[in-house]
Write a protein that holds these residues in place. Structure first.
Motif, short mmCIF file in Angstrom:
data_model
loop_
_atom_site.label_atom_id
_atom_site.label_comp_id
_atom_site.label_asym_id
_atom_site.label_seq_id
_atom_site.Cartn_x
_atom_site.Cartn_y
_atom_site.Cartn_z
N HIS A 15 -9.42 85.82 62.78
CA HIS A 15 -8.98 84.45 62.22
C HIS A 15 -8.79 83.63 63.89
N ASN A 30 -6.30 80.47 64.24
CA ASN A 30 -5.30 79.71 63.73
C ASN A 30 -5.54 78.15 63.82
N PHE A 62 -7.19 80.09 54.21
CA PHE A 62 -7.79 80.70 54.90
C PHE A 62 -9.29 80.08 54.86
N GLY A 97 -13.38 79.67 54.67
CA GLY A 97 -14.71 80.69 55.71
C GLY A 97 -16.16 79.97 55.31
N HIS A 113 -15.45 85.91 60.30
CA HIS A 113 -14.96 84.68 61.04
C HIS A 113 -13.97 83.65 60.63
N GLN A 114 -12.89 83.78 60.03
CA GLN A 114 -12.04 83.09 59.30
C GLN A 114 -11.42 81.87 59.93
N LEU A 115 -11.44 80.85 59.95
CA LEU A 115 -10.19 79.99 59.68
C LEU A 115 -9.16 79.70 58.75
N GLU A 116 -8.18 79.65 59.77
CA GLU A 116 -6.33 80.03 59.01
C GLU A 116 -6.03 78.14 59.23
#
Length: 124
Positions: free
Chosen positions: A7, A9, A45, A47, A54-57
């Motif tokens: 991820h 951030n 988190f 998605g 892949h993730q965005l926090e």
């Protein structure tokens, strides 16, 4: 040894405003949330709906009152889209386009905290 992206951030000042933006602008959905027992921070988190993507926090800090200093803001996220024209129209209507490069066929949007996000056409 093998590494894989997990991820990225971004720290945000207004979590609900940011969640609404990322949902509307990019279709991201909340996958999970972690809150400090003392309420001092929340991690969310996001998605794009694909498994193992892949993730965005997004990190919200309770005591933060001032906007984040992004410096020259030279770091950005990038999202590909299958219909660049429709995405561009949507982002124009949202008023979040901050830079366009028609020669390269890309543009950037800005989130509520001023982070830039590059929008690129999906490769055929």
């Amino acid at each position: 040894m093998k590494f894989a992206f997990a991820h990225n951030n971004l720290n945000v000042l207004d979590l609900e405003k940011s969640l609404a933006f990322y949902q509307e602008a990019l279709g991201l959905v909340e996958l999970r949330r972690k809150q400090a027992k003392d309420g001092s921070f929340t991690l969310v988190f996001l998605g794009d709906g694909r498994e193992h993507a892949h993730q965005l926090e997004l990190t919200w800090l309770r005591d933060r009152r001032e906007p984040y200093n992004l410096g020259d803001n030279e770091i950005h996220l990038a999202f590909s889209v299958d219909d660049l024209e429709a995405a561009h129209q949507k982002h124009r209507e949202m008023g979040c386009i901050c830079y366009e490069n028609p020669a390269m066929g890309i543009y950037f949007i800005s989130d509520p905290d001023g982070y830039w996000i590059e929008i690129i056409p999906e490769k055929a």
